[in-house]
Structures are given as C-alpha cells and as structure tokens.
Scaffold this motif. Structure first.
Motif, PDB file in Angstrom:
ATOM      1  N   UNK A   1     110.823  24.766  90.680  1.00 52.38           N
ATOM      2  CA  UNK A   1     112.099  25.447  90.943  1.00 52.38           C
ATOM      3  C   UNK A   1     113.101  25.159  89.827  1.00 52.38           C
ATOM      4  N   UNK A   2     114.031  26.082  89.648  1.00 47.79           N
ATOM      5  CA  UNK A   2     115.073  25.922  88.640  1.00 47.79           C
ATOM      6  C   UNK A   2     116.424  25.831  89.333  1.00 47.79           C
ATOM      7  N   UNK A   3     117.293  24.990  88.789  1.00 43.53           N
ATOM      8  CA  UNK A   3     118.631  24.843  89.332  1.00 43.53           C
ATOM      9  C   UNK A   3     119.586  25.631  88.436  1.00 43.53           C
TER      10      UNK A   3
ATOM     11  N   UNK B   1     119.295  27.177  93.993  1.00 34.52           N
ATOM     12  CA  UNK B   1     117.920  26.913  93.554  1.00 34.52           C
ATOM     13  C   UNK B   1     117.149  28.225  93.413  1.00 34.52           C
ATOM     14  N   UNK B   2     116.632  28.461  92.215  1.00 34.23           N
ATOM     15  CA  UNK B   2     115.802  29.649  91.958  1.00 34.23           C
ATOM     16  C   UNK B   2     114.358  29.259  92.218  1.00 34.23           C
ATOM     17  N   UNK B   3     113.700  30.003  93.093  1.00 34.46           N
ATOM     18  CA  UNK B   3     112.322  29.634  93.470  1.00 34.46           C
ATOM     19  C   UNK B   3     111.307  30.732  93.176  1.00 34.46           C
ATOM     20  N   UNK B   4     111.770  31.965  92.950  1.00 33.74           N
ATOM     21  CA  UNK B   4     110.849  33.082  92.739  1.00 33.74           C
ATOM     22  C   UNK B   4     111.304  33.923  91.541  1.00 33.74           C
TER      23      UNK B   4
ATOM     24  N   UNK C   1     107.818  30.144  91.557  1.00 35.41           N
ATOM     25  CA  UNK C   1     107.769  29.397  90.302  1.00 35.41           C
ATOM     26  C   UNK C   1     106.995  28.094  90.489  1.00 35.41           C
TER      27      UNK C   1
ATOM     28  N   UNK D   1     119.490  27.814  83.468  1.00 32.31           N
ATOM     29  CA  UNK D   1     118.475  27.325  84.408  1.00 32.31           C
ATOM     30  C   UNK D   1     117.989  25.949  83.969  1.00 32.31           C
ATOM     31  N   UNK D   2     118.096  24.998  84.871  1.00 36.78           N
ATOM     32  CA  UNK D   2     117.677  23.635  84.556  1.00 36.78           C
ATOM     33  C   UNK D   2     116.475  23.269  85.425  1.00 36.78           C
ATOM     34  N   UNK D   3     115.357  22.887  84.804  1.00 37.42           N
ATOM     35  CA  UNK D   3     114.188  22.518  85.622  1.00 37.42           C
ATOM     36  C   UNK D   3     114.557  21.407  86.604  1.00 37.42           C
ATOM     37  N   UNK D   4     114.105  21.547  87.825  1.00 37.19           N
ATOM     38  CA  UNK D   4     114.439  20.586  88.881  1.00 37.19           C
ATOM     39  C   UNK D   4     114.159  19.151  88.451  1.00 37.19           C
TER      40      UNK D   4
END
Lengths: 505, 505
Positions: free
Chosen positions: B112-114, B90-93, B109, B68-71
C-alpha cells in the motif's frame, strides 16, 4: 566531451543520460514516480511562469480543487471512466494500525476515493453548484496540480505515475463560445511551445479514436523529436454538453429556459520538459532555451593562486550586478555565479551538461583585460563556440543575444520539422515500406529515415487496427486541409482528409 | 453594512461567513476537502511569491518529490508513524472494474502507498542516495505541494483533509548547522508573517509533548486571533539524526569516518490564510493586507446614462495605466477594473467583502474634476473611510499609502497581541479561574476576557493531563526567557520556564 551515449548510438539511452547528467530528475523509490530535481524543477517554474501569465491574460483565474474524487463521480460519465479506469490510484482506507509489529491499512472508507487522473468530474460538480443563470457564464478557471495515471512503463518526464500539470476548465452558455475557447487555449499552447520552448508544433484535431475520454473534439499540438517521433505536447478539449449532462450543469438562458451548459478543458504537463530535451539536447547533454533557463548565464571563476581569488571575485561581483540589470524576454536576466569549491573545468562542464545558454569563464587575465571567455551552449562544438569578449560589450548586448540564441534554436527545430514531413508518399505500399524502418536520430540538416508523413486517411474505424499493427498513430488532422482527394494510406480507399502519421511517445 | 453575523455574536460562524462572502473557498463534495476559489487562491499565490523569494534567498532550491510514500517507509521511524497513523489516506488499488454496472477497486498493490502527510520519509530516502561525503553537504531544498491528513472535524483553511503547503528539508554535517538552519527558517517565517501578512507572532520552542513526531526540537511562530485563541502559523523542526538513522543518511566526514547526517524540516500552509482572516477581517468581511492582496486597488465605474460610459471608461483606462506604473512593496501595483454588468453599489460591496485594500469609485462628475472617490478598507467605518481625492495626487502617493495601510494593520494586531498577554497571573487558582471563561471576540483597544497567559511551567509530564482537562495548550516556550523562578501555573511547583498558555485552533 560527448556523453557516454550519443543520439545516434542509442536514442532512448541518450535521453536517460541527458536527464541524469543534467541532474534534472531521477526515479524514486516510490514505484513509477520521479523526483524532479532543482534544475528540472527550475525549468518547470519558468514554463509555469510564462504559461500562467498567458492563462491569466486570456481571462482565467487560478483555483484549487480536491485531488480526491469520490468513486461515484466516475460512474456518471461512461466514456470518461472507461478511458481512465485501468490506471487509477484508489484510496480505500484512512488509517494505519500496528498489528504484531506490522503496519496495516485500517478504517475503510464508505466510498473509495480516486486520486485525480484529471479533474473534469470534480470540477463539474462545483460548476453545477455555481451556474444558475446565463449571467454566471462564462466561468474561466485553471489549476496547477499533481495528477496520477497508473503507468506501467514509466519514463522520466514523459510518462510517470504522478506528474505535474495545469488543467483549465471552462463553462459557457453555447457551443460556439466553448469551441472558441478550446481553440484559443490551443493557440496559447502553440505560442508558448514555439516562443518560450523554441519547439515548433503542428496544430490540429485528434481523430475520433484518439480523443480525450468524454470529449466531443480534442485538439492538440504535436512536436517532432530528434528521432522523428511525435510528442503530444498539449491538448484542448471541447466537451460539448457531455459533462454538463452527467454532472447536471444547467442554467437559465436569456429566453428563460433551462439548458445544459457547454464545457471545455485543456492541459499541459511536465511532459513538456521531456519534449524540450528531445527537441534541443545534443550529444554533450541538455540545451535549455534561454527563455525558460533557470539561469541564462553562469559565471565560473578561474584562479589557481589564492591571491587571485579576491581580484577575480570582485570583478565577477561587479559584472553580475551589471548583468542583473539587463533584461531579456521582457524580464531581468538570471545570472548565477558558481563559486563552489571544485575545479573550474568540472564546473563548466556541469553547466554545459545542464544546458545553461551561456557559460562565462573568468580568470585573472580576463580581469586585466576587462574581458571574459564566453561559451554559448548551442555553438559549443563550432569554431564560434568559445569567444573572448570585452565585458562592457558583452553586458550591452547580452539581452538581445539571448533572444537571438532562442530564435536560432527555434529555427533549427523548425527546419528539422519541415524537412521531415513527407508528403510524397501516396500509396499504402510505399507507406508500409516507409514505416517498416525503425526510428533513429535525424542528423541536423538531413532527412531522417522515418519521421512524419502527411497523407490521406479515409476515416474508417477499421484503420485503427492497421495503425496498431504498424505501431503508428494519427497525430492530428491539421487545421490547414488541402481539400484534395487521394488514396487513404492505410486502406487505399478514396479519401479527402489530410492527416499526420507518425510513431509517437 | 455589516454581515449577517458579527464577531461578537458568534465568532466561529462569523469566520465561515467571511470566507463565503469573500468567495475565498468552500466545502467540496469530496469529503473534508475544500475548493479554494480565485480570491483565496490569489492570496495564496501572493504568499507563495513572497515566501518563495525568501526561501531562495536563503540558499534553498525547489524540488518535487512523489506524493505516494511506500507504507514500509513509515515502519522505519516509530515516533513519526505513531504521530500520523491515525490520519493517513491509504492507496491500495490501481484500477477500477465494472462489476454488474458498479465500479469497484481492482488490481491490489503489492505494498500500500500512503498519500504524504508530510515528506520526511520519502525525502530522507533520496538524501540517503545523494549524500556520500561531507562535500555533498549541506543540501538545502524546498517543495510546494499538497498533503493529506485525515481530519475528522474539517474547517476551511484551518483544517482540511488536503491542504497546500511548502515543506523545506535540509541535511547538514553537524548538529549546530542543522539547528542554525531550523532557527534561520523560523526567522523567515516570522518575517513573512509580520511583514507580508501583517500578523505579529511570538517565537519559541514547543514543549516536548507538542513536538513534531520524530523531531528533537520543534520551533514555532504563534499568532493571536481576534478571539484570543492562538494559531500555530508555522513550524521548524530540528530532526537531529533521527531520520538519518532510520533512512541511513550517512556521510564520510573530514576525518574520513562514517557519520549519520543531521536534518531539519519546516513548513507553512494554506492555514496561514485562516490566520490572516482571523487576525484582520471585521464585521464587514475580509480585510487583505495590501502586500498579499491579489488586487490592491479595484476601480468601480459608475454611470447611469449610457452616454457617460465612454467618458468614464476612457478616464479609468488612463488612470489604470498610471497606477500600474506605480510600485508598492517593491513591485508593480496590482489594479483591477471591475466592468461587469452589475449595479456599481453591489460591485463596491463585493470588493469590500473581499477586503480589497482600496476601492475607487469613479463617475462622470469625478471625471470632470479629475478626481475619484477612495474607500480604504481598514477605515471603512470611520469618517476618513471615504475620501474624494484628486487623481494625480492619488497616483503619486498610492504606493506609499498602501505600505502605510499595511503598517497600520500590523500595528493594530500588534497592540492586540501585546495587550492580551497576561503576565500578572501567578497562582494556579487565578490561572484556573481565568481559563474558566470562554473565548470571545476582543474589541479593538480593549483587553479580552481570555487570551494568552505568560507564566511558569514546571515541565512535568503530568501537566499534559491538566492542560487537556482545561482545554488549553502550551503554545511555546518563548526565546526570551526571564530566568526568574516562580510557581508553575498548573501544579504550583517551583518552576523557572516561562511559557505561553492559550486555547488554540
């Protein structure tokens, strides 16, 4: 030269310090996730190698399944989703757009995807396509993968949002075969844990309230850390027909009737590395069991005058070649020569902090004497910790010696475990008094203030609340039951089940 | 017994059929993702083994970084994010909740995490913490991981939303060292591709518009498939100070001045398996190069009468033992006995479809003659495809023979490549006429209608549009430049650069 923090002074802080001083892992800027560094990953690679071999020897093949699981798959198994819903990474978009110089998620997905917390649901979906007849069974597979559980209190190796593991998944034509498989893999876990990690474990079944979400029965191996707390080191689940029913894994049996299949799943993770640390490391840092050490022997050249360099280097090169031809644990010995441009004393200490099983220091005088100075990590602070050895003798015995060191690590941990399972606590009062104490480091050869209690449990669901309030858990219902009757240590009621009570990681 | 679809009839469909008949992978219910099955994953494990060894031999160590990479990390390098923004998960929750019996994402979150499409940004973040002085350099690391790029037209192994790969990342004190590293790893890729995968490649540099987003230079290995299309099989990027500047990787150099570091990155993926298929498979199915075959020899017992079973089994067990003691490619030979309860003819065909290099059929008569029937996969449809052999002779020569078969696969592919690089096309008109044809299967020993053209390129940015309209690409600017001057095949302008033009996967 002990580290800043000793086990006795502050056990949790000592743990962090071991990880950091051994340069095994660190926290990442990606929240709750870790970076596993070379030495930590090298240990994982060794564990993988040993485990993978046993997984293949027991007839399993490696596959790889998608890490994204459609949300609807979780809708199918109620217990399963309930167990994991609170800690799921959810993918909702497939694109970023730049709006006024800021990146924003865009292109929402029709159906959100879950980053696998475990793969029962997605693998069951494949099983449902592959299984038609009893002739297709059993299916025995495994995957090495990363998984995600949204931990709120992350801790290196023990609890991070992303971690690495293997997860085995199998399908069988009847319950007995699936149960046998579950226990067979538990036995593999016990074997690897005790023989490769030198970490003795208790084996047994989880109580109902500690089961894997969706399982009929969960079996586990439980290890004791040096502070008397338990670490669940591996689990193996008999899933019965639960996932077969939710994912429609059906087959035509030998009587030509349709039937739901029986599945199992089992896993161990990078958490094992946390276990190895807390089982074996000491106040000087990490101690790696020789079987899983990325390097079993590290050679540190020592010379002050540049003219000695060539002489020492040539001698070491020759020694390294000889060592690499020796075997230990059925494999070629792993040797590293540390020729970095750094003071040799710093280099030796680095490798001690990392827990390399043997460090050999070699200077010009050793070359003249065909010798070396051997430091065995587990004997570091004893009179035998430093030995001047003849090189030929060292080479001839080194394979066996590494195996001996491994065995001695196991015996020490085994003694700690055995000395610290209290069986003499028989009343709820004594039990409560015992666990009123806090966990602390258990000195070698001594009995700790708090560790494991083996005693009776009545099995009432109400006991869950009592356990919670005492901050203890039932680690397992050991396979070796006494069959006697006594008082439940939580309620005082008559009870026959023997269980292991402990605080845990 | 050719498959339903031949290469000539329908090359893309033939490809799908090979993958499915060899049981290597299949589409998953997780959209755009694949399930890699045992035989496909086994090939990947072999490729990993060979590649990992070379990566370590060149001084790199394995690490593991968060997926997971911070946006915000993508905000830092403009070219990089532009290159990947359209295909990011994209992870948002971090949670699911049950609302009226339906599961919904919950707990959004803060940031968001990529899910990593590649790890330059997150690894650069670690580098920025680790690098302080020139003494800390170089850092040479690698990771084996899954990555995600939101492909809209997925194709097994070639293009799936999630795939497996290794990505190397290094930091250096000056540009030259970083460039040398980039080329060193390209050479490793060439070596593994040609020697382990038997897949000849062209090596060179990508034109500006085909570079990795954020790189100064991208180098690549390019292979020719049997339909004359190119497959990019591996890339190695010189990143200059681009990522060092965006992530602040600074060090104090030997003159005591602060300086930005230089980085490189390089990767190969499960796409290589697609390359192996399209380079070697034939109308009977998959053909696996012996060096990377999960099993190099498969023994199929043949008996009709139950009383023959014991005799045949005992003989095979003994033969298997002897074979396992032989070596090939410097390793123990991998042998499988297929004793499933199935007609032997079906079993043999299964292994031919899978492309096992050698299938040995052994019946009671072979036992009496101390012999076996050997089928060599690459000679299947030739008079030498089936040989009755003496067992002892077979065992004695098998290691060398497997290496010979590997070599012959390489030579065949090499001939195809060499025969199909046109160098005689020198005008834009002839060039356009050539690529007006569609790609189709190239028969062995013949020249295909369309494949590669080696010719001049003027380098104008306007040529990008011409290439797009012709649906061709510049695969690489080969290292071996002629230095001559000629006409650009796209514009007719004077040009000196030699490039490789082709259609591609």
């Amino acid at each position: 030269m002990a580290m800043r923090t000793t086990r006795k002074a502050n056990y949790p802080q000592w743990y962090q310090e071991v990880v950091s001083e051994a340069d095994m892992a660190e926290n990442s800027s990606s929240p709750g996730c870790m970076v596993i560094k070379a030495w930590g990953y090298g240990i994982w690679e060794r564990i993988q190698r040993v485990m993978d071999e046993q997984i293949k020897e027991t007839g399993h093949e490696n596959y790889y399944f998608p890490m994204f699981i459609p949300l609807s798959f979780f809708q199918k198994e109620a217990d399963h989703v309930e167990g994991f819903a609170k800690e799921m990474a959810v993918v909702t978009h497939s694109r970023l757009v730049n709006e006024d110089g800021k990146l924003k998620p865009s292109s929402p997905l029709d159906e959100p995807l879950i980053v696998r917390p475990t793969s029962e649901t997605i693998i069951a979906d494949s099983f449902s396509k592959w299984v038609k007849s009893y002739r297709d069974l059993p299916i025995l597979l495994n995957q090495w993968a990363n998984v995600v559980r949204w931990e709120m209190r992350p801790r290196l190796f023990l609890r991070t949002r992303e971690f690495l593991w293997q997860e085995g998944h199998t399908v069988h034509a009847n319950a007995k075969e699936a149960e046998d498989e579950t226990k067979r893999m538990l036995e593999v876990y016990r074997d690897v844990s005790e023989n490769a990690l030198a970490m003795p474990v208790l084996v047994g079944k989880k109580p109902e309230h500690e089961k894997f979400p969706g399982a009929i029965d969960t079996y586990c191996i439980e290890a004791m850390m040096q502070d008397g707390k338990a670490l669940q080191a591996g689990t193996s689940h008999f899933l019965g027909q639960n996932f077969a029913k939710s994912a429609d894994i059906k087959f035509v049996n030998q009587n030509n009737a349709q039937e739901y299949a029986y599945t199992s799943s089992w896993g161990v993770s990078t958490r094992l590395i946390g276990g190895v640390i807390m089982c074996h490391a000491d106040d000087d840092g990490m101690v790696v069991p020789p079987c899983i050490a990325p390097y079993q022997i590290v050679i540190v050249p020592i010379f002050k005058k540049p003219e000695d360099k060539e002489k020492v280097s040539a001698y070491i090169e020759n020694l390294q070649k000889q060592l690499k031809n020796q075997t230990s644990f059925g494999e070629k010995i792993r040797v590293k020569v540390d020729s970095r441009d750094k003071p040799s004393v710093d280099k030796s200490w680095e490798w001690i902090r990392k827990g390399a099983p043997m460090v050999c220091e070699i200077g010009p005088r050793d070359v003249d004497n065909n010798g070396l100075m051997l430091k065995e990590r587990i004997y570091l602070n004893t009179p035998e910790g430093k030995k001047i050895m003849n090189s030929d003798e060292f080479v001839a015995n080194v394979g066996k010696r590494l195996e001996e060191l491994q065995h001695q690590m196991y015996e020490k941990a085994k003694a700690r475990l055995e000395q610290n399972i209290r069986t003499d606590i028989t009343s709820p009062e004594d039990f409560a008094a015992y666990f009123a104490n806090s966990n602390e480091w258990i000195e070698d050869g001594k009995q700790g203030k708090v560790a494991f209690v083996r005693g009776k449990w009545c099995g009432d669901t109400a006991t869950e609340e009592i356990l919670k309030s005492m901050k203890i858990t039932i680690r397992c219902i050991p396979f070796d039951q006494s069959g006697t009757t006594g008082k439940c240590l939580l309620t005082g009621k008559e009870a026959t089940l023997d269980v292991i009570y402990a605080r845990s990681y």
